[in-house]
Scaffold this active site. Structure first.
Site, mmCIF file in Angstrom:
data_model
loop_
_atom_site.group_PDB
_atom_site.id
_atom_site.type_symbol
_atom_site.label_atom_id
_atom_site.label_comp_id
_atom_site.label_asym_id
_atom_site.label_seq_id
_atom_site.Cartn_x
_atom_site.Cartn_y
_atom_site.Cartn_z
ATOM 1 N N ASP A 40 38.541 29.538 -7.480
ATOM 2 C CA ASP A 40 37.540 28.699 -6.843
ATOM 3 C C ASP A 40 36.959 27.775 -7.906
ATOM 4 O O ASP A 40 36.878 28.153 -9.080
ATOM 5 C CB ASP A 40 36.444 29.593 -6.252
ATOM 6 C CG ASP A 40 35.402 28.792 -5.494
ATOM 7 O OD1 ASP A 40 35.802 27.971 -4.657
ATOM 8 O OD2 ASP A 40 34.211 28.999 -5.742
ATOM 9 N N ASP A 66 33.451 33.470 -5.905
ATOM 10 C CA ASP A 66 32.118 34.060 -5.909
ATOM 11 C C ASP A 66 31.413 33.999 -4.561
ATOM 12 O O ASP A 66 30.425 34.677 -4.353
ATOM 13 C CB ASP A 66 31.237 33.381 -6.960
ATOM 14 C CG ASP A 66 31.134 31.873 -6.747
ATOM 15 O OD1 ASP A 66 31.735 31.367 -5.774
ATOM 16 O OD2 ASP A 66 30.474 31.203 -7.560
ATOM 17 N N ASP A 75 35.151 33.154 -0.131
ATOM 18 C CA ASP A 75 36.281 33.624 -0.944
ATOM 19 C C ASP A 75 36.742 35.032 -0.566
ATOM 20 O O ASP A 75 37.832 35.453 -0.953
ATOM 21 C CB ASP A 75 35.898 33.625 -2.430
ATOM 22 C CG ASP A 75 35.589 32.244 -2.951
ATOM 23 O OD1 ASP A 75 36.330 31.313 -2.595
ATOM 24 O OD2 ASP A 75 34.612 32.088 -3.695
#
Length: 893
Positions: free
Chosen positions: A325, A603, A607
């Site tokens: 990410d 995080d 996700d």
């Protein structure tokens, strides 16, 4: 799709009026029909279920079989030892698993406990769980959004959606927007989603989805539906367990056949065959591997990594693709001013000076509602970035306002896209306006250049637009500043243009080096983000993840692809922008389809499904949500992408150590099988008793096995490519190595076993023949007035040689390609301790009277010990000869 409908059509569809809301009776009816606004949690395993799940393993089944066989052989002690190993292994697994599977619980905790709504024309606060489709929800700054809403009103409304979409800054919402077609979550500016929060402004919305039908509910569903997959090591050990099971069956069948051919007692031979099958099973293997993984977990803590599931340690070492990410992982998750434009020049923000650029600094810091007082960061990320810029030149808003108090203002408005504050400054009044460059520039009639004010020209405007375009191409968010003197009305016309700032959520400084190191290790870094394409691509280029736009794809593009089409295209892609949680799972599956071992870092709530779908999910410990941590296999305690590089190195080292341990145990056990099988096939008595085999496997094998498991990793371990996920534990010569060492240990054990009867045959002047050896093994002599059992003495020789030779074999196993003298023996003090303890224990079972009775061994003289140790050193001598040959061959070649 409600984001494609007008607010009027939405209300009509839901049969509700915005001014009154639902009636209590209608709300109660809908609640009964559709259920509460809560997430449905998958039934969690009980402790007993988790314990039983640990027993569903081929190696465990074999251990159960070994225990049953031991009972048949009346070796109750052996059975207790084996079952103890099974229980210890299962308990360790339960302890690890009991800390996991908290993702859905964390999702539930994200939900808003209460909601402000309108029912029966009255505003009231109710539990969020009682919300139903059609309820009118009132939104204000600081409120968590309790369900998925179609906005009806929006006044300067900004919603923090980073946990759901990965967007770096709060999203401006517009209730009047109507989408022309399908679009990603981050672009639906007329919607507000459950578990996000109102950062600024106010509004109203009608509930369109509740519970599991919300976007957060869809994520919960994906977590529920995910299937736990076996790691590469688990697959290899499962295959090994099946192979050993087959070997055990073949041994029993072969021995039974020999019994028939040799005319032996069938029942006695069957029991012997079963004992031999026990020798084929390395009882300590599962326990040793589990303990090595557990010790690996402790080593990972030292590199800021918490491992939630033991097998994840080795999986990380096989990773070939890291899907990361962007926000908060590769970047700092903190908007930062990096470029400034003033006096007709674009500069780095570090060149800013308060003395030379007073108006520029004052304007951006004073025209601001954020605060960093008392080390608390409160406000919009964009405005906080401006205050951070002020700190670079030792200026704070609170400090400036003491001499420049605010006397009037116009708040930011998403329609105007401007904000103005008016300040008293000594004997004059200064009005500062900041906002969108194109809007503000259109309201400027003058320009501030090098301390002087002049009429703004078309050339000036062209230069400003060029500077803004260059910043935008670098994925910077651009803000403009203008000012006005002697006007306390906060009027935004006839402004004097001052300058521009360009800000971005910058990459972590250490991330670029980590991407490069991972590339050297054959690991591809992939960026997956909910942010805009230009921003994502700019960050990716800066980090060395991508080189051109062809390597970037957006969520809207993904909507046009099937999973099969993405499987074909994914090899050429490096950046995925503006994606949804469903897209992330789709991307992970595509890389896995192409044979990659995939790690997903992240995080946010968005996700969690992809963390679960990946071979190994890595969550951020500081900024990571509880949902992400619950779904992940590992958590980085420092939120540092660079830590992944260290974790991969540790994972590779741990897998390499496990492989060494497995090969060591198998070659040792293979030696036991060959020595026993050969002796019995020749018609001789068994050279080892079952208790001898268990002692070797559980003590003499296990201690060196554990020492191999904590061997320091090779310094060049990150220069090698990731191992093939389908690679066997016996790859790269492992099978030949195992067979060779097994035969060597078997030959030494048989030689030691035959030594005693041959010596006594020579002493009796008898010929050394197979029949005479059989006869001598059955004799009991009188030596120094005491009974002297030849078979007991021979078995003691075999038992001792087998145990001590394996200790020397373990030392050579530390590195197949290095001499003992280049291994830095003191780097692994555990191996030194294992050798000393193993030798001491072996001496104990042959020299301490009470133990010699239990193990049915004979005491040995010092000379006998010396001879047996010399014989047992052969595996280490063989290692040195092979290494010398490799070095010589390499130099010659």
């Amino acid at each position: 799709m409600y984001y494609q409908k007008s607010s009027e059509d939405t209300l009509l569809n839901l049969n509700v009026q915005a001014s009154n809301g639902l009636t209590q009776d209608e709300a109660k009816k809908r609640l009964e029909e559709n259920g509460p606004n809560t997430l449905v949690e998958k039934q969690r395993k009980t402790i007993l279920q988790m314990f039983l799940a640990q027993l569903k393993d081929t190696m465990i089944y074999i251990l159960f079989a070994a225990a049953a066989i031991s009972v048949i052989l009346h070796e109750i002690t052996d059975a207790v030892i084996i079952l103890s190993i099974v229980v210890i292994n299962a308990v360790i697994g339960v302890v690890q698993e009991s800390k996991a599977e908290a993702a859905l619980e964390a999702l539930k905790n994200l939900s808003s406990p209460t909601a402000m709504i309108r029912r029966n024309g009255k505003v009231m606060e109710i539990s969020a769980s009682e919300l139903v489709a059609g309820d009118i929800v009132i939104l204000e700054a600081g409120r968590i959004i309790p369900a998925d809403l179609r906005l009806l009103q929006s006044v300067n409304l900004k919603v923090e959606e980073s946990a759901l979409t990965g967007e770096s800054v709060p999203v401006d919402k517009d209730a009047n927007f109507i989408a022309a077609g399908e679009m990603g979550i981050g672009d639906r500016i007329n919607m507000a989603y459950s578990s996000t929060s109102v950062a600024y402004g106010r509004g109203e919305g009608v509930v369109v989805y509740t519970g599991m039908d919300t976007e957060i509910g869809k994520i919960a569903s994906m977590l529920n539906e995910s299937v736990e997959e076996l790691t590469p090591l688990q697959k290899r050990l499962n295959d090994l367990g099946k192979l050993l099971g087959i070997v055990a069956i073949v041994i029993v069948a072969a021995m039974f056949g020999m019994a028939l051919l040799q005319g032996r007692d069938i029942i006695e031979m069957l029991i012997t065959a079963i004992a031999l099958a026990v020798a084929a099973i390395p009882e300590g293997l599962t326990a040793v591997v589990t303990i090595v993984l557990a010790l690996g977990v402790q080593r990972m803590v030292k590199v800021n990594t918490i491992v939630r599931k033991l097998p994840a340690v080795e999986t990380l070492g096989a990773v070939s693709v890291v899907c990361s990410d962007k926000t908060g992982t590769l970047t700092q998750n903190k908007m930062t001013v990096t470029k400034i434009y003033l006096d007709n020049q674009t500069k780095d923000v570090t060149e800013l000076s308060f003395d030379k650029n007073t108006v520029f600094v004052k304007g951006f810091v004073l025209c601001n509602d954020a605060s960093t007082a008392n080390n608390e960061r409160i406000g919009d990320p964009t405005e906080l970035a401006l205050l951070d810029m002020g700190k670079l030149v030792n200026v704070t808003r609170e400090g400036l306002e003491q001499t420049n108090p605010r006397i009037n203002e116009q708040s930011f408005d998403s329609a105007r896209k401007l904000m103005t504050t008016v300040h008293k400054e000594d004997s004059k009044v200064m009005s500062y306006t900041k906002g969108a460059m194109d809007i503000l520039l259109g309201r400027c009639s003058k320009i501030y250049l090098n301390g002087e004010v002049t009429e703004i020209t078309d050339q000036h405007k062209e230069d400003i637009n060029t500077a803004a375009s260059e910043m935008a191409r670098g994925a910077l968010r651009v803000l403009a500043l203008g000012y006005k003197e002697d006007d306390d009305t906060a009027n935004e016309e006839n402004l004097t243009f001052v300058g521009l700032i360009g800000m971005i959520d910058p990459p972590r400084p250490e991330a670029k080096d980590s991407v490069r190191v991972l590339e050297q290790a054959g690991i591809t870094t992939i960026m997956i983000t909910g942010d805009h394409k230009d921003t994502a691509l700019a960050i990716a280029k800066d980090l060395g993840i991508a080189e051109n736009e062809n390597q970037c794809i957006t969520g809207s593009d993904l909507n046009e692809l099937t999973q099969e089409q993405l499987n074909d295209r994914v090899r050429d892609l490096r950046v995925f922008a503006r994606v949804s949680p469903e897209h992330k799972v789709m991307i992970v599956k595509a890389f896995k389809y192409n044979g990659s071992i995939v790690s997903m870092t992240g995080d946010g709530v968005n996700d969690a499904p992809s963390l679960k779908a990946a071979d190994i999910g890595v969550a951020m410990g500081i900024t990571g949500t509880d949902v992400a941590k619950g779904a992940a296999d590992m958590v980085l305690t420092d939120d540092n992408f660079a830590t992944i590089e260290k974790a991969v190195a540790e994972g590779r080292g741990i897998y390499h150590n496990i492989k060494k341990t497995v090969l060591f145990l198998l070659s040792s056990n293979f030696g036991e099988v060959i020595s026993m099988f050969s002796a019995i096939a020749a018609g001789l008595a068994s050279p080892l008793q079952s208790i001898h085999i268990l002692w070797i496997n559980l003590i003499t094998d296990s201690l060196p096995g554990l020492a191999l498991g904590v061997d320091p990793k090779d310094t060049d371990i990150m220069k090698a490519k990731p191992r093939d996920p389908n690679e066997s534990l016996f790859a790269h010569g492992g099978l030949i190595f195992t067979v060779y060492n097994g035969f060597m240990i078997a030959a030494l054990t048989l030689g030691a076993f035959l030594w005693s009867p041959i010596i006594h045959l020579n002493a009796e002047g008898m010929a050394v023949t197979l029949e005479n050896i059989k006869w001598m093994l059955g004799q009991t002599l009188i030596v120094n007035g005491a009974d002297y059992s030849i078979i007991e003495h021979a078995q003691t020789y075999a038992f001792t040689t087998l145990g001590v030779s394996q200790l020397f074999h373990a030392i050579g196993m530390r590195n197949y390609d290095k001499s003992l003298f280049k291994m830095k023996m003191f780097d692994n003090k555990s191996m030194i301790a294992a050798f000393i303890i193993g030798l001491a224990l072996q001496i104990a079972v042959t020299e301490i009277p009470i133990l010699t009775e239990v193990f049915e061994t004979s005491q040995l003289s010092l000379k006998e010990w010396g001879n047996l140790i010399l014989i047992s050193m052969v595996p280490l001598l063989s290692h040195e000869i092979i290494v010398a040959g490799k070095n010589l061959f390499g130099k010659t070649a």
